[in-house]
Design an enzyme around this catalytic site. Structure first.
Site, PDB file in Angstrom:
ATOM      1  N   LYS A  58       2.080   2.398  -5.189  1.00 23.02           N
ATOM      2  CA  LYS A  58       3.382   2.361  -4.507  1.00 23.02           C
ATOM      3  C   LYS A  58       4.378   1.371  -5.111  1.00 23.02           C
ATOM      4  O   LYS A  58       5.596   1.528  -4.947  1.00 23.02           O
ATOM      5  CB  LYS A  58       3.174   2.042  -3.032  1.00 23.02           C
ATOM      6  N   SER A 313      -5.758   6.482  -5.348  1.00 22.27           N
ATOM      7  CA  SER A 313      -4.414   5.965  -5.089  1.00 22.27           C
ATOM      8  C   SER A 313      -4.348   4.528  -4.601  1.00 22.27           C
ATOM      9  O   SER A 313      -3.322   3.871  -4.744  1.00 22.27           O
ATOM     10  CB  SER A 313      -3.695   6.865  -4.080  1.00 22.27           C
TER      11      SER A 313
END
Length: 420
Positions: A58, A313
């Site tokens: 992110k 992720s």
């Protein structure tokens, strides 16, 4: 969904984003995984964004977005909403750029993620916990942005965010020594999937791109299936990094066009994968980080002999969730079962249950009387762990044979969630 080479995101801008991020992020490794490769008879590699500087991808989108804003746009600071990982990316970007940020997070966000946000942002961020879901936090952050004229940093539905996330795809192709047959990546709001699929469909058009969502929050699949954005009424918030009620307008258009398929994985299966990765390979992942690997079991027949990349992720998992992760995994595997048992009104009924009803490999994980008086005559909530899922029917048969009246709780969702 189709295999078109048309993209809505400019690949050159993803390359520009990669340059902007050079001094901020880690170029995470693309590592062959022998354990998974042997298990699924394929050449499986993991893109380890769990090793990123904020332990998730992110930071890429957050920094790229903030970097693109003018000093005038940033003069009143920035604001964002996040279930955790986007917040950490924005926090670190605020610290790097020396600008103030207000970060709205859902109240149930694991404390580990809240503390990480504060650590990365230091004195440049303020965390506000509000609402039950990401969507609640998003609504409050939007109000704040409008009232304070603070620059809003979206979690996924923004071109600059998507371009930043797309640098994951650039690194994968830069590092891959062989053509990639399958790329599997998680979907929450769709920013990562949009950016990476845009890059791949231009430079590796033969790669089959599979998006993965948690079954309890499959907003992208529902939207693509219907041909328009669907807002889910309820979601399971467990896979917090990928649990949204509504995907982005832009990300929906891109994913609808570029993804070859979107599949869902039950939360319990995700939990089992988290435990397996830790126990077998000492890899720590958060629930969203396990989505792509959990999907391998669903795709096992078609990926045999193929080159497969799974995007891991993130690894922002709160250790206090371990008990819940184990519980969900065992429930999914059919190894843990709950009963309300009414003991017969005869002496020694409890001892009889323990010696004659429980099997040799059955283990009591919970035993709680619902009455404080007449214990051996009152009902009890009992949780039993089995060694094999096939042991359930024999257990229930022994209860019936011994005249123990019982109610099976697992298949009654409302009662289950009330009692357990």
């Amino acid at each position: 969904m189709n295999n078109t080479s048309t993209t809505l995101i400019d690949v050159e801008q993803i390359r520009v984003a990669a340059e902007n991020l050079k001094e901020v992020i880690v170029h995470t490794p693309l590592l062959p995984n022998p354990v998974l490769s042997e298990r699924y008879e394929a050449n499986i590699s993991l893109k380890r964004e769990d090793l990123q500087v904020v332990r998730s991808y992110k930071i890429r989108g957050a920094y790229n977005k903030i970097q693109s804003l003018s000093e005038e746009a940033l003069k009143n600071g920035v604001v964002c909403a996040s279930a955790g990982n986007h917040a950490q990316g924005v926090a670190l970007a605020c610290f790097k750029k020396q600008i103030f940020g207000t970060i709205y997070m859902p109240a149930p966000t694991p404390s580990q993620k809240v503390n990480q946000v504060k650590m990365f942002g230091k004195s440049f961020v303020k965390v506000v916990l509000v609402g039950d879901t990401f969507d609640d936090a998003f609504a409050e952050a939007t109000k704040f942005s409008e009232s304070k004229n603070a620059a809003f940093i979206p979690p996924f539905d923004d071109i600059k965010i998507i371009e930043g996330q797309g640098t994951v795809g650039k690194e994968i192709l830069d590092d891959s020594e062989a053509p990639i047959d399958y790329l599997i990546l998680p979907i929450g709001g769709g920013g990562l999937a949009s950016g990476v699929s845009s890059y791949f469909k231009t430079l590796s058009p033969n790669t089959k791109i599979i998006g993965v969502e948690p079954a309890g929050a499959a907003a992208m699949k529902a939207s693509i299936d219907k041909g328009e954005i669907v807002i889910l009424d309820k979601i399971d918030k467990f896979v917090d990094g990928a649990a949204v009620k509504k995907v982005g307008d832009l990300t929906f258009q891109i994913c609808k066009e570029l993804l070859d398929d979107v599949i869902t994985v039950p939360e319990g299966q995700v939990c089992g994968e988290i435990l397996s990765l830790y126990n077998e390979q000492a890899i720590v992942v958060e629930p969203a980080g396990a989505l792509s690997i959990a999907a391998l079991n669903i795709l096992k027949d078609e990926i045999k002999g193929k080159n497969v990349v799974c995007v891991v992720s993130g690894s922002n998992n709160d250790i206090t969730r371990t008990a819940e992760i184990k519980e969900r995994s065992m429930l999914f595997e059919g190894l843990k079962h709950y009963f309300i048992v009414n003991f017969p009104q005869r002496a020694g009924a409890l001892r009889e249950f323990l010696t004659d009803v429980l099997g040799p490999n059955d283990d009591i994980a919970l035993f709680e009387y619902s009455k404080k008086n007449s214990r051996e005559k009152g009902p009890a909530l009992i949780g039993i762990e089995l060694e094999n899922r096939e042991d359930l029917k024999p257990l229930m048969a022994r209860m019936e044979n011994k005249k123990f009246r019982f109610e099976y709780v697992n298949d009654q969702p409302e009662l289950f969630h009330y009692l357990i």
